[in-house]
Design an enzyme around this catalytic site. Structure first.
Site, PDB file in Angstrom:
ATOM      1  N   HIS A   1     -10.809  24.853 -12.210  1.00  0.00           N
ATOM      2  CA  HIS A   1     -11.232  26.201 -12.593  1.00  0.00           C
ATOM      3  C   HIS A   1     -11.362  26.407 -14.097  1.00  0.00           C
ATOM      4  O   HIS A   1     -10.756  25.706 -14.905  1.00  0.00           O
ATOM      5  CB  HIS A   1     -10.263  27.245 -12.019  1.00  0.00           C
ATOM      6  CG  HIS A   1      -8.823  26.979 -12.350  1.00  0.00           C
ATOM      7  ND1 HIS A   1      -7.990  26.298 -11.486  1.00  0.00           N
ATOM      8  CD2 HIS A   1      -8.074  27.291 -13.432  1.00  0.00           C
ATOM      9  CE1 HIS A   1      -6.784  26.207 -12.012  1.00  0.00           C
ATOM     10  NE2 HIS A   1      -6.802  26.795 -13.208  1.00  0.00           N
ATOM     11  N   ILE A   2     -12.177  27.406 -14.426  1.00  0.00           N
ATOM     12  CA  ILE A   2     -12.357  27.867 -15.797  1.00  0.00           C
ATOM     13  C   ILE A   2     -11.896  29.324 -15.836  1.00  0.00           C
ATOM     14  O   ILE A   2     -12.380  30.152 -15.053  1.00  0.00           O
ATOM     15  CB  ILE A   2     -13.834  27.777 -16.239  1.00  0.00           C
ATOM     16  CG1 ILE A   2     -14.314  26.318 -16.192  1.00  0.00           C
ATOM     17  CG2 ILE A   2     -14.011  28.362 -17.641  1.00  0.00           C
ATOM     18  CD1 ILE A   2     -15.808  26.181 -16.431  1.00  0.00           C
TER      19      ILE A   2
ATOM     20  N   CYS B   1       1.506  20.709 -11.137  1.00  0.00           N
ATOM     21  CA  CYS B   1       0.036  20.730 -11.022  1.00  0.00           C
ATOM     22  C   CYS B   1      -0.454  19.325 -10.673  1.00  0.00           C
ATOM     23  O   CYS B   1      -1.058  19.112  -9.638  1.00  0.00           O
ATOM     24  CB  CYS B   1      -0.585  21.226 -12.313  1.00  0.00           C
ATOM     25  SG  CYS B   1      -0.210  22.947 -12.701  1.00  0.00           S
TER      26      CYS B   1
ATOM     27  N   ASN C   1      -4.649  15.666 -18.948  1.00  0.00           N
ATOM     28  CA  ASN C   1      -4.121  14.973 -17.771  1.00  0.00           C
ATOM     29  C   ASN C   1      -4.777  13.613 -17.576  1.00  0.00           C
ATOM     30  O   ASN C   1      -4.111  12.619 -17.260  1.00  0.00           O
ATOM     31  CB  ASN C   1      -4.312  15.813 -16.520  1.00  0.00           C
ATOM     32  CG  ASN C   1      -3.518  17.107 -16.543  1.00  0.00           C
ATOM     33  OD1 ASN C   1      -4.032  18.168 -16.191  1.00  0.00           O
ATOM     34  ND2 ASN C   1      -2.256  17.062 -16.945  1.00  0.00           N
TER      35      ASN C   1
ATOM     36  N   ARG D   1       0.830  -1.203   0.000  1.00  0.00           N
ATOM     37  CA  ARG D   1       0.000   0.000   0.000  1.00  0.00           C
ATOM     38  C   ARG D   1       0.866   1.254   0.000  1.00  0.00           C
ATOM     39  O   ARG D   1       0.414   2.333   0.363  1.00  0.00           O
ATOM     40  CB  ARG D   1      -0.945  -0.019   1.211  1.00  0.00           C
ATOM     41  CG  ARG D   1      -1.954  -1.162   1.174  1.00  0.00           C
ATOM     42  CD  ARG D   1      -2.938  -1.090   2.334  1.00  0.00           C
ATOM     43  NE  ARG D   1      -2.307  -1.375   3.601  1.00  0.00           N
ATOM     44  CZ  ARG D   1      -2.201  -2.595   4.144  1.00  0.00           C
ATOM     45  NH1 ARG D   1      -2.684  -3.645   3.484  1.00  0.00           N
ATOM     46  NH2 ARG D   1      -1.636  -2.763   5.320  1.00  0.00           N
ATOM     47  N   ARG D   2       2.125   1.070  -0.422  1.00  0.00           N
ATOM     48  CA  ARG D   2       3.092   2.172  -0.410  1.00  0.00           C
ATOM     49  C   ARG D   2       3.627   2.494  -1.809  1.00  0.00           C
ATOM     50  O   ARG D   2       4.673   3.121  -1.952  1.00  0.00           O
ATOM     51  CB  ARG D   2       4.273   1.805   0.495  1.00  0.00           C
ATOM     52  CG  ARG D   2       3.863   1.484   1.921  1.00  0.00           C
ATOM     53  CD  ARG D   2       5.046   0.977   2.730  1.00  0.00           C
ATOM     54  NE  ARG D   2       4.682   0.705   4.126  1.00  0.00           N
ATOM     55  CZ  ARG D   2       5.516   0.209   5.021  1.00  0.00           C
ATOM     56  NH1 ARG D   2       6.762  -0.075   4.683  1.00  0.00           N
ATOM     57  NH2 ARG D   2       5.107  -0.002   6.256  1.00  0.00           N
TER      58      ARG D   2
ATOM     59  N   ARG E   1      -3.236  19.604  -7.722  1.00  0.00           N
ATOM     60  CA  ARG E   1      -3.528  20.774  -6.892  1.00  0.00           C
ATOM     61  C   ARG E   1      -4.351  21.801  -7.657  1.00  0.00           C
ATOM     62  O   ARG E   1      -5.114  22.575  -7.074  1.00  0.00           O
ATOM     63  CB  ARG E   1      -2.229  21.425  -6.397  1.00  0.00           C
ATOM     64  CG  ARG E   1      -1.375  21.995  -7.516  1.00  0.00           C
ATOM     65  CD  ARG E   1      -0.230  22.861  -7.022  1.00  0.00           C
ATOM     66  NE  ARG E   1       0.562  23.353  -8.135  1.00  0.00           N
ATOM     67  CZ  ARG E   1       0.275  24.431  -8.857  1.00  0.00           C
ATOM     68  NH1 ARG E   1      -0.815  25.135  -8.580  1.00  0.00           N
ATOM     69  NH2 ARG E   1       1.044  24.804  -9.854  1.00  0.00           N
ATOM     70  N   SER E   2      -4.183  21.849  -8.990  1.00  0.00           N
ATOM     71  CA  SER E   2      -4.802  22.890  -9.805  1.00  0.00           C
ATOM     72  C   SER E   2      -5.031  22.354 -11.206  1.00  0.00           C
ATOM     73  O   SER E   2      -4.188  21.640 -11.740  1.00  0.00           O
ATOM     74  CB  SER E   2      -3.865  24.112  -9.846  1.00  0.00           C
ATOM     75  OG  SER E   2      -4.315  25.079 -10.754  1.00  0.00           O
TER      76      SER E   2
END
Length: 276
Positions: free
Chosen positions: A218-219, A157, A188, A137-138, A177-178
């Site tokens: 975000h847009i 990102c 992605n 699990r690592r 993160r973004s």
């Protein structure tokens, strides 16, 4: 219809209808002309893609498959941080005069660490564990290295992948993160779906589910009209992905080992501006 289209449209409608606008706040990103690049955003969007059902690629607009795959191999296989090793120009705005993007992305994956089993970088550690310790699990990677952030021309990102083997199936969680949803969301999703597919093949496993966790989805303000146009377009069936079954080593994969069959998509004539 493509499941990726359905998820993308639902995400975009949610952001447009219930998102938070930062138009009156100071922001770091800007457009090429220097104008601040404001956004409408949602906190924490989580999507699941079953890779056994279909390849999650948009049909309501084209995702450049070969360029997408080339960038993935640039980061994960070449472990490069220099745009001269990349065929597209998507990183040009963040590269210095030598072509370097600093200690970011591929650079972080290339750093070796010592383990009882030997010295591994992050990619080789994952590949080793998938074959020798599949129930661990690592099994994960993380390129958000605080020690090196000041030497990265762009903070990562999509920064972390967690791999999990269930029976004979390889699943993964991509943490981001973004996410500039119009420009890069499906890019992605497609990249890390392909990564799971490649890792599964060379490890004797089947690709399973990709979970995509986005902290700030975000847009951008200059994308709003384009988003409305794209999500109104007709949707098509997802194409079939063919992968060269003879490749058994991750480092032997080439763009030519992948083929999209019957990829039908809607054209978008307008160029999508990218915030810097």
């Amino acid at each position: 219809m493509s499941r990726a289209d359905e998820i993308f449209v639902a995400n975009m409608k949610e952001i447009l209808e219930t998102g938070f606008s930062d138009e009156k706040l100071p922001v770091r990103p800007h457009w090429e002309d220097g104008t601040p690049a404001h956004t409408i955003k949602k906190f924490c969007i989580v999507n699941r893609y079953n890779l056994q059902e279909e390849l999650p690629i948009l049909t309501i607009r084209r995702t450049a498959f070969k360029s997408c795959l080339d960038e993935l191999l640039w980061i994960w296989q070449k472990k490069s941080n220099n745009i001269h090793d990349l065929k597209s120009h998507i990183w040009d705005s963040w590269a210095d005069e030598t072509g370097s993007i600093g200690k970011a992305y591929g650079y972080q994956l290339s750093v070796k660490h010592h383990y009882p089993e030997g010295d591994f970088d992050q990619v080789d550690r994952v590949l080793y564990d998938l074959k020798h310790n599949p129930q661990s699990r690592r099994i994960m990677t993380n390129i958000y290295n605080f020690q090196d952030l000041h030497e990265m021309h762009l903070y990562p990102c999509a920064y972390s992948m967690t791999f999990n083997v269930t029976g004979d199936t390889l699943n993964g969680i991509l943490n981001q993160r973004s996410n500039d949803m119009l420009t890069a969301n499906n890019w992605n999703v497609l990249q890390y779906s392909l990564l799971l597919i490649m890792f599964a093949q060379v490890s004797g496993l089947k690709p399973g589910t990709l979970v995509h966790v986005i902290a700030d989805a975000h847009i951008y303000d200059r994308h709003v009209d384009l988003v409305k146009k794209v999500i109104a377009k007709p949707q098509h069936k997802a194409p079939t992905l063919k992968v060269n079954p003879n490749v058994k080593n991750f480092y032997d994969f080439k763009v030519e080992d992948f083929e999209l069959v019957d990829y039908e998509y809607e054209k978008l004539e307008e160029k999508i501006p990218v915030a810097i």
